[in-house]
Design a protein around this motif. Structure first.
Motif, mmCIF file in Angstrom:
data_model
loop_
_atom_site.group_PDB
_atom_site.id
_atom_site.type_symbol
_atom_site.label_atom_id
_atom_site.label_comp_id
_atom_site.label_asym_id
_atom_site.label_seq_id
_atom_site.Cartn_x
_atom_site.Cartn_y
_atom_site.Cartn_z
ATOM 1 N N GLU A 105 0.834 -1.201 0.000
ATOM 2 C CA GLU A 105 0.000 0.000 0.000
ATOM 3 C C GLU A 105 0.871 1.254 0.000
ATOM 4 O O GLU A 105 0.587 2.223 -0.712
ATOM 5 C CB GLU A 105 -0.928 0.010 1.213
ATOM 6 C CG GLU A 105 -1.858 1.214 1.224
ATOM 7 C CD GLU A 105 -2.768 1.251 2.436
ATOM 8 O OE1 GLU A 105 -3.570 2.199 2.535
ATOM 9 O OE2 GLU A 105 -2.669 0.345 3.292
ATOM 10 N N ALA A 108 2.275 1.691 -3.442
ATOM 11 C CA ALA A 108 1.247 2.234 -4.339
ATOM 12 C C ALA A 108 1.087 3.735 -4.121
ATOM 13 O O ALA A 108 1.000 4.507 -5.084
ATOM 14 C CB ALA A 108 -0.088 1.519 -4.108
ATOM 15 N N GLU A 109 1.072 4.154 -2.871
ATOM 16 C CA GLU A 109 0.897 5.571 -2.572
ATOM 17 C C GLU A 109 2.053 6.408 -3.115
ATOM 18 O O GLU A 109 1.846 7.477 -3.711
ATOM 19 C CB GLU A 109 0.774 5.767 -1.064
ATOM 20 C CG GLU A 109 0.450 7.195 -0.652
ATOM 21 C CD GLU A 109 0.180 7.314 0.834
ATOM 22 O OE1 GLU A 109 -0.109 8.442 1.281
ATOM 23 O OE2 GLU A 109 0.265 6.299 1.554
ATOM 24 N N GLU A 112 1.880 6.476 -6.975
ATOM 25 C CA GLU A 112 0.792 7.358 -7.417
ATOM 26 C C GLU A 112 1.163 8.830 -7.224
ATOM 27 O O GLU A 112 0.875 9.668 -8.082
ATOM 28 C CB GLU A 112 -0.481 7.019 -6.645
ATOM 29 C CG GLU A 112 -1.106 5.697 -7.081
ATOM 30 C CD GLU A 112 -2.113 5.159 -6.082
ATOM 31 O OE1 GLU A 112 -2.820 4.199 -6.427
ATOM 32 O OE2 GLU A 112 -2.176 5.681 -4.942
ATOM 33 N N THR A 183 -3.179 -5.469 -9.410
ATOM 34 C CA THR A 183 -3.901 -4.198 -9.409
ATOM 35 C C THR A 183 -4.891 -4.092 -8.249
ATOM 36 O O THR A 183 -5.645 -3.115 -8.168
ATOM 37 C CB THR A 183 -4.664 -4.008 -10.737
ATOM 38 O OG1 THR A 183 -5.496 -5.159 -10.981
ATOM 39 C CG2 THR A 183 -3.705 -3.845 -11.907
ATOM 40 N N PRO A 186 -4.218 -0.833 -5.722
ATOM 41 C CA PRO A 186 -4.535 0.451 -6.370
ATOM 42 C C PRO A 186 -6.024 0.641 -6.646
ATOM 43 O O PRO A 186 -6.544 1.748 -6.518
ATOM 44 C CB PRO A 186 -3.733 0.397 -7.675
ATOM 45 C CG PRO A 186 -2.614 -0.542 -7.397
ATOM 46 C CD PRO A 186 -3.186 -1.572 -6.480
ATOM 47 N N ARG A 189 -7.839 1.266 -3.282
ATOM 48 C CA ARG A 189 -7.581 2.638 -2.827
ATOM 49 C C ARG A 189 -8.508 3.638 -3.523
ATOM 50 O O ARG A 189 -8.776 4.721 -2.993
ATOM 51 C CB ARG A 189 -6.120 3.008 -3.101
ATOM 52 C CG ARG A 189 -5.161 2.478 -2.050
ATOM 53 C CD ARG A 189 -3.706 2.709 -2.428
ATOM 54 N NE ARG A 189 -3.411 4.080 -2.820
ATOM 55 C CZ ARG A 189 -3.242 5.103 -1.963
ATOM 56 N NH1 ARG A 189 -3.347 4.887 -0.660
ATOM 57 N NH2 ARG A 189 -2.944 6.316 -2.404
ATOM 58 N N ARG A 190 -8.989 3.275 -4.698
ATOM 59 C CA ARG A 190 -9.924 4.127 -5.425
ATOM 60 C C ARG A 190 -11.374 3.736 -5.171
ATOM 61 O O ARG A 190 -12.285 4.217 -5.842
ATOM 62 C CB ARG A 190 -9.615 4.055 -6.928
ATOM 63 C CG ARG A 190 -8.285 4.692 -7.313
ATOM 64 C CD ARG A 190 -7.894 4.302 -8.718
ATOM 65 N NE ARG A 190 -6.782 5.081 -9.234
ATOM 66 C CZ ARG A 190 -5.502 4.830 -8.957
ATOM 67 N NH1 ARG A 190 -5.181 3.794 -8.163
ATOM 68 N NH2 ARG A 190 -4.538 5.587 -9.444
ATOM 69 N N THR A 237 0.306 -0.589 -10.397
ATOM 70 C CA THR A 237 -0.237 0.680 -9.896
ATOM 71 C C THR A 237 -0.404 1.668 -11.043
ATOM 72 O O THR A 237 -1.415 2.373 -11.149
ATOM 73 C CB THR A 237 0.689 1.259 -8.810
ATOM 74 O OG1 THR A 237 0.802 0.318 -7.734
ATOM 75 C CG2 THR A 237 0.150 2.579 -8.277
#
Length: 258
Positions: A105, A108-109, A112, A183, A186, A189-190, A237
């Motif tokens: 996580e 990914a952050e 992004e 995936t 990501p 998270r959305r 991601t």
């Protein structure tokens, strides 16, 4: 084919990101190392005991001639081990994400923020929720992988087709399931569910396979996954960022636990 090439480019960017930042590489490699040790031990144990397992599962062959019984059980044993190795690649992603959810996580952050300008309204997942999502999605995907493995194993006995088309299909199916796993964080998270994730992936099949097929093949090489998986997750991601339209409603749709 253009989308396939773009997908390969996303994986290349993933490698660039993690190889240029040792912190990201180490963060992604630690869960991958633990998962590699667990699955390698399981596959080796299966290979050692596969003769006894096949003999137990095929008592009807006990009365066959020694030659035919040996050929049949050897072919079946090889198929079981090969299938286990193929399944372990998909299972590898699921287990790694369960074990290292917070690590991935955070990757990914960072990816992004660096590459996509951040995700407005992104959800915080946390270990408990990421583990639940990993277990739930992983079980679904492993069941799919098992169904495909049985079908492809049966098709493998068809002359020519089984030796040419089936291996390619095996890689494509394994890569697709791997992409669904890569995936996961990501998309969550959305605020996107597994159903929405799979629907989004289907809209750009060439792009998805371009990223996932090389990952699948590289992860078959022992220990290479320690570098490949963090890069693949960074690439996943980026892939999620391309598939989810900017400004799409980020409201949570994936409850916990559900």
């Amino acid at each position: 084919m253009r989308d396939f090439g773009v997908g390969i480019g996303l994986l290349g960017r993933g490698f660039r990101i993690v190889l240029s930042d040792p912190r990201l590489l180490l963060r992604g490699a630690l869960p991958a190392l633990l998962t590699t040790l667990l699955l390698a031990g399981a596959v080796v144990g299966l290979a050692v005991g596969v003769d006894d397992l096949v003999a137990w599962a095929t008592p009807f062959a006990d009365d066959w001639s020694g030659t035919w019984r040996g050929l049949f059980r050897t072919a079946l044993g090889v198929g079981v081990v090969v299938g286990a190795v193929a399944l372990s690649v998909v299972l590898f992603a699921a287990v790694a994400l369960i074990v290292g959810g917070p690590f991935y996580e955070s990757i990914a952050e960072e990816v992004e923020d660096r590459e996509l300008g951040g995700v407005p309204g992104a959800q915080r997942i946390g270990f408990a929720r990421s583990a639940w999502i990993g277990v739930r999605d992983g079980l679904r995907l492993v069941l799919l992988a098992l169904l495909w493995a049985v079908l492809l194993f049966a098709l493998g006995f068809i002359p020519v087709f089984g030796q040419t088309v089936v291996p390619v299909l095996s890689v494509v199916v394994g890569a697709w399931l791997l992409a669904v796993e890569l995936t996961a964080i990501p998309f969550v998270r959305r605020g996107r569910s597994l159903k929405e994730r799979r629907r989004a992936l289907r809209t750009r099949r060439g792009l998805v396979l371009g990223m996932a097929v090389p990952v699948y093949l590289l992860c078959l090489v022992p220990l290479l996954a320690l570098v490949v998986f963090p890069a693949a997750f960074a690439g996943g991601t980026l892939l999620a960022g391309k598939l989810v339209a900017p400004g799409a409603d980020p409201a949570p749709r994936e409850g916990f636990p559900r």
